[in-house]
Design a protein around this motif. Structure first.
Motif, PDB file in Angstrom:
ATOM      1  N   GLU A 132      45.250  30.962  34.743  1.00  0.00           N
ATOM      2  CA  GLU A 132      44.930  31.135  36.144  1.00  0.00           C
ATOM      3  C   GLU A 132      45.673  32.435  36.728  1.00  0.00           C
ATOM      4  OE1 GLU A 132      45.722  28.238  39.961  1.00  0.00           O
ATOM      5  OE2 GLU A 132      46.371  27.638  38.080  1.00  0.00           O
ATOM      6  N   ALA A 133      47.072  32.402  36.143  1.00  0.00           N
ATOM      7  CA  ALA A 133      47.673  33.824  36.559  1.00  0.00           C
ATOM      8  C   ALA A 133      47.114  35.062  36.278  1.00  0.00           C
ATOM      9  CB  ALA A 133      49.172  33.499  35.923  1.00  0.00           C
ATOM     10  N   GLU A 134      46.444  35.163  34.973  1.00  0.00           N
ATOM     11  CA  GLU A 134      45.812  36.391  34.579  1.00  0.00           C
ATOM     12  C   GLU A 134      44.608  36.443  35.551  1.00  0.00           C
ATOM     13  OE1 GLU A 134      44.902  36.074  30.667  1.00  0.00           O
ATOM     14  OE2 GLU A 134      46.944  36.241  29.835  1.00  0.00           O
ATOM     15  N   SER A 135      43.895  35.571  35.995  1.00  0.00           N
ATOM     16  CA  SER A 135      42.724  35.581  36.740  1.00  0.00           C
ATOM     17  C   SER A 135      43.018  35.866  37.991  1.00  0.00           C
ATOM     18  CB  SER A 135      42.082  34.038  36.706  1.00  0.00           C
ATOM     19  OG  SER A 135      41.643  33.563  35.508  1.00  0.00           O
ATOM     20  N   LYS A 136      44.023  35.612  38.731  1.00  0.00           N
ATOM     21  CA  LYS A 136      44.499  35.840  40.037  1.00  0.00           C
ATOM     22  C   LYS A 136      44.978  37.316  40.024  1.00  0.00           C
ATOM     23  CE  LYS A 136      45.913  31.483  41.795  1.00  0.00           C
ATOM     24  NZ  LYS A 136      47.141  30.729  42.217  1.00  0.00           N
ATOM     25  N   LYS A 137      45.693  37.933  38.788  1.00  0.00           N
ATOM     26  CA  LYS A 137      46.395  39.178  38.745  1.00  0.00           C
ATOM     27  C   LYS A 137      44.958  40.115  38.775  1.00  0.00           C
ATOM     28  CE  LYS A 137      48.869  41.989  35.783  1.00  0.00           C
ATOM     29  NZ  LYS A 137      49.632  42.260  34.428  1.00  0.00           N
ATOM     30  N   ALA A 138      44.115  39.508  37.917  1.00  0.00           N
ATOM     31  CA  ALA A 138      42.737  40.648  37.620  1.00  0.00           C
ATOM     32  C   ALA A 138      42.119  40.578  38.973  1.00  0.00           C
ATOM     33  CB  ALA A 138      41.720  39.774  36.519  1.00  0.00           C
ATOM     34  N   ILE A 139      41.729  39.598  39.662  1.00  0.00           N
ATOM     35  CA  ILE A 139      41.210  39.851  40.857  1.00  0.00           C
ATOM     36  C   ILE A 139      41.957  40.702  41.931  1.00  0.00           C
ATOM     37  CG2 ILE A 139      40.720  38.412  43.161  1.00  0.00           C
ATOM     38  CD1 ILE A 139      39.821  36.025  41.316  1.00  0.00           C
ATOM     39  N   PHE A 140      43.490  40.768  41.868  1.00  0.00           N
ATOM     40  CA  PHE A 140      44.111  41.408  42.737  1.00  0.00           C
ATOM     41  C   PHE A 140      43.772  42.985  42.509  1.00  0.00           C
ATOM     42  CE2 PHE A 140      48.202  43.535  43.470  1.00  0.00           C
ATOM     43  CZ  PHE A 140      48.499  43.557  44.649  1.00  0.00           C
ATOM     44  N   GLU A 141      44.223  43.229  40.942  1.00  0.00           N
ATOM     45  CA  GLU A 141      43.907  44.299  40.471  1.00  0.00           C
ATOM     46  C   GLU A 141      42.750  45.167  40.942  1.00  0.00           C
ATOM     47  OE1 GLU A 141      45.044  44.377  36.412  1.00  0.00           O
ATOM     48  OE2 GLU A 141      47.230  44.497  36.800  1.00  0.00           O
ATOM     49  N   ASN A 142      41.508  44.305  40.518  1.00  0.00           N
ATOM     50  CA  ASN A 142      40.363  44.729  40.965  1.00  0.00           C
ATOM     51  C   ASN A 142      40.131  45.147  42.315  1.00  0.00           C
ATOM     52  OD1 ASN A 142      38.027  45.513  39.525  1.00  0.00           O
ATOM     53  ND2 ASN A 142      36.852  43.513  40.310  1.00  0.00           N
ATOM     54  N   GLN A 143      40.424  44.019  43.105  1.00  0.00           N
ATOM     55  CA  GLN A 143      40.620  44.464  44.755  1.00  0.00           C
ATOM     56  C   GLN A 143      41.236  45.552  45.139  1.00  0.00           C
ATOM     57  OE1 GLN A 143      41.488  40.482  46.353  1.00  0.00           O
ATOM     58  NE2 GLN A 143      39.310  39.932  46.107  1.00  0.00           N
ATOM     59  N   LEU A 144      42.378  45.775  44.417  1.00  0.00           N
ATOM     60  CA  LEU A 144      43.375  47.021  44.876  1.00  0.00           C
ATOM     61  C   LEU A 144      42.495  48.229  44.420  1.00  0.00           C
ATOM     62  CD1 LEU A 144      45.971  48.134  45.938  1.00  0.00           C
ATOM     63  CD2 LEU A 144      46.749  47.923  43.543  1.00  0.00           C
ATOM     64  N   ALA A 145      41.733  48.168  43.154  1.00  0.00           N
ATOM     65  CA  ALA A 145      41.285  49.255  42.784  1.00  0.00           C
ATOM     66  C   ALA A 145      40.086  49.614  43.823  1.00  0.00           C
ATOM     67  CB  ALA A 145      40.562  49.224  41.367  1.00  0.00           C
ATOM     68  N   TYR A 146      39.336  48.592  44.206  1.00  0.00           N
ATOM     69  CA  TYR A 146      38.350  48.771  45.278  1.00  0.00           C
ATOM     70  C   TYR A 146      38.692  49.457  46.499  1.00  0.00           C
ATOM     71  CZ  TYR A 146      34.368  47.200  48.103  1.00  0.00           C
ATOM     72  OH  TYR A 146      33.179  46.868  48.941  1.00  0.00           O
ATOM     73  N   LEU A 147      39.928  49.087  47.038  1.00  0.00           N
ATOM     74  CA  LEU A 147      40.474  49.641  47.987  1.00  0.00           C
ATOM     75  C   LEU A 147      40.847  51.210  48.079  1.00  0.00           C
ATOM     76  CD1 LEU A 147      42.776  46.862  49.435  1.00  0.00           C
ATOM     77  CD2 LEU A 147      40.564  47.314  50.356  1.00  0.00           C
ATOM     78  N   LYS A 148      41.419  51.384  46.756  1.00  0.00           N
ATOM     79  CA  LYS A 148      41.664  52.748  46.169  1.00  0.00           C
ATOM     80  C   LYS A 148      40.473  53.643  46.346  1.00  0.00           C
ATOM     81  CE  LYS A 148      45.967  51.975  44.083  1.00  0.00           C
ATOM     82  NZ  LYS A 148      46.774  52.113  42.746  1.00  0.00           N
ATOM     83  N   ILE A 206      35.569  35.453  36.822  1.00  0.00           N
ATOM     84  CA  ILE A 206      36.614  36.347  36.089  1.00  0.00           C
ATOM     85  C   ILE A 206      36.195  36.878  34.634  1.00  0.00           C
ATOM     86  CG2 ILE A 206      38.803  36.447  35.122  1.00  0.00           C
ATOM     87  CD1 ILE A 206      38.842  36.680  38.274  1.00  0.00           C
ATOM     88  N   PRO A 207      35.611  36.102  33.773  1.00  0.00           N
ATOM     89  CA  PRO A 207      34.944  36.445  32.517  1.00  0.00           C
ATOM     90  C   PRO A 207      33.974  37.503  32.521  1.00  0.00           C
ATOM     91  CG  PRO A 207      34.548  34.353  32.869  1.00  0.00           C
ATOM     92  CD  PRO A 207      35.498  34.398  34.073  1.00  0.00           C
ATOM     93  N   LEU A 208      33.177  37.184  33.666  1.00  0.00           N
ATOM     94  CA  LEU A 208      32.194  38.454  33.732  1.00  0.00           C
ATOM     95  C   LEU A 208      32.710  39.561  34.312  1.00  0.00           C
ATOM     96  CD1 LEU A 208      29.067  38.843  33.707  1.00  0.00           C
ATOM     97  CD2 LEU A 208      29.174  38.147  36.199  1.00  0.00           C
ATOM     98  N   VAL A 209      33.851  39.626  35.158  1.00  0.00           N
ATOM     99  CA  VAL A 209      34.431  40.815  35.489  1.00  0.00           C
ATOM    100  C   VAL A 209      35.161  41.580  34.075  1.00  0.00           C
ATOM    101  CG1 VAL A 209      36.351  41.699  37.055  1.00  0.00           C
ATOM    102  CG2 VAL A 209      34.737  40.378  37.894  1.00  0.00           C
ATOM    103  N   ARG A 210      35.734  40.881  33.518  1.00  0.00           N
ATOM    104  CA  ARG A 210      36.538  41.267  32.503  1.00  0.00           C
ATOM    105  C   ARG A 210      35.560  41.927  31.398  1.00  0.00           C
ATOM    106  NH1 ARG A 210      39.536  36.477  29.669  1.00  0.00           N
ATOM    107  NH2 ARG A 210      40.084  38.295  28.368  1.00  0.00           N
ATOM    108  N   ALA A 211      34.391  41.129  31.344  1.00  0.00           N
ATOM    109  CA  ALA A 211      33.362  41.517  30.229  1.00  0.00           C
ATOM    110  C   ALA A 211      32.692  42.933  30.924  1.00  0.00           C
ATOM    111  CB  ALA A 211      32.273  40.472  30.006  1.00  0.00           C
TER     112      ALA A 211
END
Length: 266
Positions: A49-65, A167-172
């Motif tokens: 769950e922590a990894e999923s939240k981290k992945a979502i945060f990092e992905n959204q941060l990259a999106y904003l950048k 999350i698994p789809l985003v990772r893949a």
């Protein structure tokens, strides 16, 4: 004699006592192991769950950048646009219409068409309802050089995936798109086709990219730890397959007519 007999009946048998102790020990051991397993499962669940939240945060941060980067590109484009108009004005002032025509077709028209084509394709990403899924596409595809790669997106209207599959789809897709972009960067020209749609109750994502003629065979690409970038670099298909198995997704991979094709069904 009668009393002696009664006393003997009340004295527990040694074997019975030992058996009872063993049963208690085994029960205690079983309960202890069961508790450890439950704690381990809970710990693993919390970790995921922590990894999923981290992945979502990092992905959204990259999106904003990426959005910030695009805003900067727009500012640069406005500056370049002004310079283009000034240069064209010079041609008009000196009545060099043939030179102006050549300048337009060789320097401006092609770049404009490539930019419009890429922006048109990326605008289709708004059909994806999941922000994390939409942003992984946007972040990865925005770095593609439009003049070298023909990008084609086909996305079902209002495409949505359940939260457990996001999350698994985003990772893949992170792995698949990185591999596709790396392959295209090695070619002078290429094509990247992506289809995202629903079919008979299942979600389907297909990524198809041009690849070199000497691409290794699939069995070699799927070996654990193998990477076309060399030792300890890149992410191989074995890692992708592990994600698919954990999420209970179906992954189909094939190489056809110099195209590397990967299809996810879930």
């Amino acid at each position: 004699m009668k009393n002696e007999y009664l006393v003997e009946l009340t004295i527990p048998n040694n074997e019975t006592v030992i058996t009872k102790i063993l049963e208690d020990v085994l029960l205690a051991l079983f309960l202890f192991l069961a508790a450890i397993v439950l704690l381990a499962q809970r710990s693993e669940s919390m970790r995921l769950e922590a990894e999923s939240k981290k992945a979502i945060f990092e992905n959204q941060l990259a999106y904003l950048k990426t959005i910030e980067k695009n805003a900067e590109e727009v500012r640069k484009f406005k500056h370049d646009y002004q310079n283009i108009l000034l240069s064209m004005d010079t041609y008009f002032q000196e009545n060099k219409f043939e030179e102006l025509k050549n300048y337009y077709y060789t320097q401006i028209k092609h770049s404009s068409e490539s930019l419009n084509s890429t922006n048109t394709q990326l605008s289709k990403l708004t059909k994806i309802q999941n922000l994390a899924l939409r942003s992984i596409f946007y972040v990865k595809l925005s770095i593609i050089e439009s003049e070298k790669v023909n990008l084609i997106l086909e996305i079902d209207k209002n495409f949505y995936v359940e939260e457990k599959n996001e999350i698994p789809l985003v990772r893949a897709l992170g792995i698949i798109l990185d591999n596709a972009i790396d392959a295209l960067s090695e070619l002078d020209r290429g094509e990247l086709q992506i289809a995202v749609f629903e079919n008979d109750g299942s979600n389907v994502v297909i990524v198809k990219n041009s690849c070199s003629e000497d691409i290794p065979p699939l069995y070699q690409l799927e070996e654990k730890g193998y990477s076309t970038k060399g030792q300890n670099r890149g992410i191989g298909l074995s890692n992708l397959q592990e994600i698919m198995e954990e999420a209970d997704f179906l992954l189909e991979t094939e190489i056809v007519d110099h195209y590397f094709i990967q299809k996810i069904v879930f």
